[in-house]
Design an enzyme around this catalytic site. Structure first.
Site, PDB file in Angstrom:
ATOM      1  N   ASN A  13       0.869  -1.174   0.000  1.00 40.60           N
ATOM      2  CA  ASN A  13       0.000   0.000   0.000  1.00 40.60           C
ATOM      3  C   ASN A  13       0.914   1.234   0.000  1.00 40.60           C
ATOM      4  OD1 ASN A  13      -1.790   2.047   0.543  1.00 40.60           O
ATOM      5  ND2 ASN A  13      -2.426   1.297   2.555  1.00 40.60           N
ATOM      6  N   LYS A  15       0.187   4.238  -0.304  1.00 40.60           N
ATOM      7  CA  LYS A  15      -0.481   5.399   0.293  1.00 40.60           C
ATOM      8  C   LYS A  15      -0.242   6.657  -0.567  1.00 40.60           C
ATOM      9  CE  LYS A  15      -0.309   3.144   4.726  1.00 40.60           C
ATOM     10  NZ  LYS A  15      -0.193   3.219   6.159  1.00 40.60           N
ATOM     11  N   HIS A 103      -9.619   1.241   4.825  1.00 36.55           N
ATOM     12  CA  HIS A 103      -8.358   1.356   5.575  1.00 36.55           C
ATOM     13  C   HIS A 103      -8.587   2.272   6.783  1.00 36.55           C
ATOM     14  CE1 HIS A 103      -4.245   2.435   6.593  1.00 36.55           C
ATOM     15  NE2 HIS A 103      -3.871   1.351   5.924  1.00 36.55           N
ATOM     16  N   GLY A 179       2.349   1.855  10.839  1.00 36.32           N
ATOM     17  CA  GLY A 179       3.349   2.910  10.699  1.00 36.32           C
ATOM     18  C   GLY A 179       4.066   3.270  11.989  1.00 36.32           C
ATOM     19  N   SER A 217       3.203  -2.557  10.411  1.00 34.99           N
ATOM     20  CA  SER A 217       4.656  -2.628  10.622  1.00 34.99           C
ATOM     21  C   SER A 217       5.270  -3.966  10.221  1.00 34.99           C
ATOM     22  CB  SER A 217       4.998  -2.272  12.076  1.00 34.99           C
ATOM     23  OG  SER A 217       4.612  -0.938  12.354  1.00 34.99           O
TER      24      SER A 217
HETATM   25  P1  PGA Z   1       2.706  -0.043   7.777  1.00 36.85           P
HETATM   26  O1  PGA Z   1       1.272   0.252   7.141  1.00 36.85           O
HETATM   27  O2  PGA Z   1       3.230  -1.303   7.145  1.00 36.85           O
HETATM   28  O3  PGA Z   1       3.525   1.159   7.435  1.00 36.85           O
HETATM   29  O4  PGA Z   1       2.502  -0.208   9.249  1.00 36.85           O
HETATM   30  C1  PGA Z   1       0.350  -0.795   6.909  1.00 36.85           C
HETATM   31  C2  PGA Z   1      -0.915  -0.257   6.282  1.00 36.85           C
HETATM   32  O5  PGA Z   1      -1.316   0.859   6.597  1.00 36.85           O
HETATM   33  O6  PGA Z   1      -1.536  -0.939   5.468  1.00 36.85           O
END
Ligand code: PGA
Length: 257
Positions: A13, A15, A103, A179, A217
């Protein structure tokens, strides 16, 4: 599904990140790595979700390799007078095969409700898209002992009655793990994925296993252990998907095959 007889689905993703040039270049890097390590596809199906603006070019760049492309959202309406919206039909038209819906960033920042997510699932599936529905509790909800209740309620409301099970994937993403570098414990992931698997079996056709991804994460160094957990059928990856080596590193780390 048991981890023995399946490939894990690893979805990046991206984003709201990258310029058009950077997005195409990342797709190009993924293509090059996969060219040199085709055995990776025995363990994992790969997919990336760039911004709407980059979907078409990234999709073209990945045309010749088995890396799927998806969107990060779609409108809860069909084409028409909806200024600023992007329909499932438009997404499908530029080569995307799936779409992330609900999400937690959209639920929190855009106030998206589970009812809206259900509408979007219907619109997206009607265009043949695979719908990847995200659920997950906040830290406050987990600490209050409400995690299962919250996730079950999100599933109940976000999955429409007439859903096509074969076009449905669930992503469990504890909000506090997104995140932040904090991964849910293996026991918490195992327990929640089991609850989701049982809930989906009750709600839908009992003979179809719905893929359940974990997100929050995920990195190359924790993906191996997470991949061994029953009912973890893949990962939804944010930060670590923005770099070709770390994204592919997650696929490399998958065990239990
Ligand atoms: P992350 O995000 O791997 O940076 O924790 C996961 C997500 O939001 O799908």
């Amino acid at each position: 599904m048991s981890n023995i007889d399946k490939k894990l689905l690893v979805v990046g993703n991206w984003k709201m990140n990258k310029s058009l040039k950077e997005a195409v270049s990342l797709a190009h890097d993924l293509k090059a790595i996969l060219h040199d390590a085709p055995e990776l596809l025995m363990k994992a199906e790969l997919s990336v979700c760039p911004s709407f603006l980059h979907l078409s070019d990234v999709s073209k760049e990945l045309d010749s390799v088995p890396i799927l492309v998806g969107a990060q959202d779609c409108a809860d309406n069909e084409n028409g007078a909806h200024t600023g919206e992007i329909s499932a039909e438009m997404i499908s038209d530029v080569g995307a095969v799936h779409v992330i819906l609900g999400h937690s960033e959209r639920r929190q920042n855009q106030g998206e409700t589970s009812e809206q997510v259900a509408q979007k699932v219907q619109k997206a599936q009607a265009q043949g898209l695979i719908t990847l529905v995200c659920v997950g509790e906040t830290l406050k909800e987990r600490e209050a002992g409400e995690a299962y209740e919250i996730v079950e309620s999100q599933l109940e409301k976000s999955i429409p009655e007439n859903v096509e099970s074969n076009k449905l994937v669930i992503a469990y993403e504890p909000v506090w793990a997104i995140g932040t570098g904090k991964v849910a414990s293996e026991e918490d992931v195992r327990a929640m994925h089991e609850v989701i698997a049982l809930f989906m079996k009750e709600k839908l056709d009992k003979t179809i296993s719905i893929r359940i991804l974990y997100g929050g994460s995920v990195k190359p160094d924790n993906a191996g252990n997470l991949s061994r957990i029953q009912h973890v059928d893949g990962f939804l990856v944010g930060g670590a998907s923005l770099n070709a080596e770390s994204f592919i590193g997650i696929a490399h780390a998958i065990e239990g095959q």
